[in-house]
Scaffold this active site. Sequence first.
Site, PDB file in Angstrom:
ATOM      1  N   LYS A   1       0.868  -1.175   0.000  1.00 17.39           N
ATOM      2  CA  LYS A   1       0.000   0.000   0.000  1.00 17.39           C
ATOM      3  C   LYS A   1       0.905   1.226   0.000  1.00 17.39           C
ATOM      4  CE  LYS A   1      -4.565   0.797   0.909  1.00 17.39           C
ATOM      5  NZ  LYS A   1      -5.782   0.092   0.612  1.00 17.39           N
TER       6      LYS A   1
ATOM      7  N   GLY B   1     -20.479   6.498   0.023  1.00 18.12           N
ATOM      8  CA  GLY B   1     -19.506   6.883  -1.002  1.00 18.12           C
ATOM      9  C   GLY B   1     -19.633   5.940  -2.180  1.00 18.12           C
TER      10      GLY B   1
ATOM     11  N   VAL C   1     -18.583   2.807  -2.709  1.00 10.15           N
ATOM     12  CA  VAL C   1     -19.034   1.441  -2.414  1.00 10.15           C
ATOM     13  C   VAL C   1     -20.427   1.460  -1.777  1.00 10.15           C
ATOM     14  CG1 VAL C   1     -18.545  -0.707  -1.205  1.00 10.15           C
ATOM     15  CG2 VAL C   1     -16.659   0.671  -2.057  1.00 10.15           C
TER      16      VAL C   1
END
Length: 361
Positions: free
Chosen positions: A87, A188, A190
């Site tokens: 990440k 949002g 999702v």
Amino acid sequence: MNDETTNLSPLNAMAAHGHERVCYHVDEETGLRAIIAVHSTRLGNALGGCRRWHYEHENDALYDVLRLSEGMTWKAACAGLAMGGAKSVILLPENDAEMSRDRARAMGRFIDTLNGTYIGAEDVGVSPEFTDWMLETTDHVMGGTGEGQGGDPSPHTAMGVVYGMQASLRQLGRDQFAGLTVAIQGLGSVGTYLASLLHERGAELVVTDQNEAKVRYACETFDAKAVSPSEILSVECDVLAPCAMGAILDEHSIDSLRTKVICGAANNVLRDPDADARRLAKREILYAPDFIVNAGGLIHLAGLYLGHSLEQLKAMIERIEDTTMTVFEMASDHETTGHAALALARKRVAEGGVKEQINAG
Ligand code: NAD
């Protein structure tokens, strides 16, 4: 990453969690400051989102990227991908720092120095346009607006969460959403797709978001009932779907829950993965582990990167239901579903064998 680990020095924190590599970068010309953390490449090169965030202290950014990258290893392993875990974070000087093309291109160049060991993608604070700009300086980014790059992963993540919920309902002896209430925290990318999928399946929805326009849209389009952000965690419901930020479940909020199931998209939803998983189990609330049920977007992007067909990817996302059931079944030997999910992930990584090198320069 628990409090104990955040007291360690960076190298000791890496060693404690098994991280392979952490790279810092400052681009003098554009002012970009970023960190890439590669947790594991044992199963393959590692795809993980790039988060743009304003951190109070630099160390908060480091521990965030260490924790998030470790989670990606477990997520990819449980999803059956030949992928490791990594990440990145871009440290913003203030909350509303502008998304500049120059800084995105600088981030692309930074990603490129890892020769494909790390493959970037969208995360909180990164738009599809920003992703496209990163792609101007590296091939090792997925997502963005281009079809071949996989586009927005959110619909796939939402679909995976629905499969996770189906497994949870099966575990409770139910087989359909009709007549059930699902509370969604965060509308949002999702959360809104999830609301749509659940509405189609006949669930009653209770929703919240800090953004009133998103709440209004969900109420008008999916017949949802709105509550304030401070009420959502104590709403009476069958399933609570956290789809905003992580670490929302802790010793205080778990006490006030009035749900039978936790199943949502947010990463690291338990503030303390060990103690909070036990607290949920003690309250007999079924926890569908986040990194199992929110893997749909990763499967889509990583799968395309690895050369899988769309048909294969759809089948892999469907398999989230079976993997969630496996974790529920394993829970009797591992105290909680959270502990079972981690055991499954560790087992898959340990059995992974030789790393598959894809596009490494
Ligand atoms: P997003 O930024 O599009 O949406 C988050 C929403 O949550 C926003 O609308 C925001 O206003 C709302 N929100 C933030 N804090 C809130 C609060 N306290 N109460 C109510 N609403 C709040 O993010 P997203 O892409 O939809 O992702 C949602 C979560 O799922 C994130 O934690 C993300 O890391 C995780 N996730 C996303 C994907 C993906 O494919 N996008 C994949 C895996 C995990």
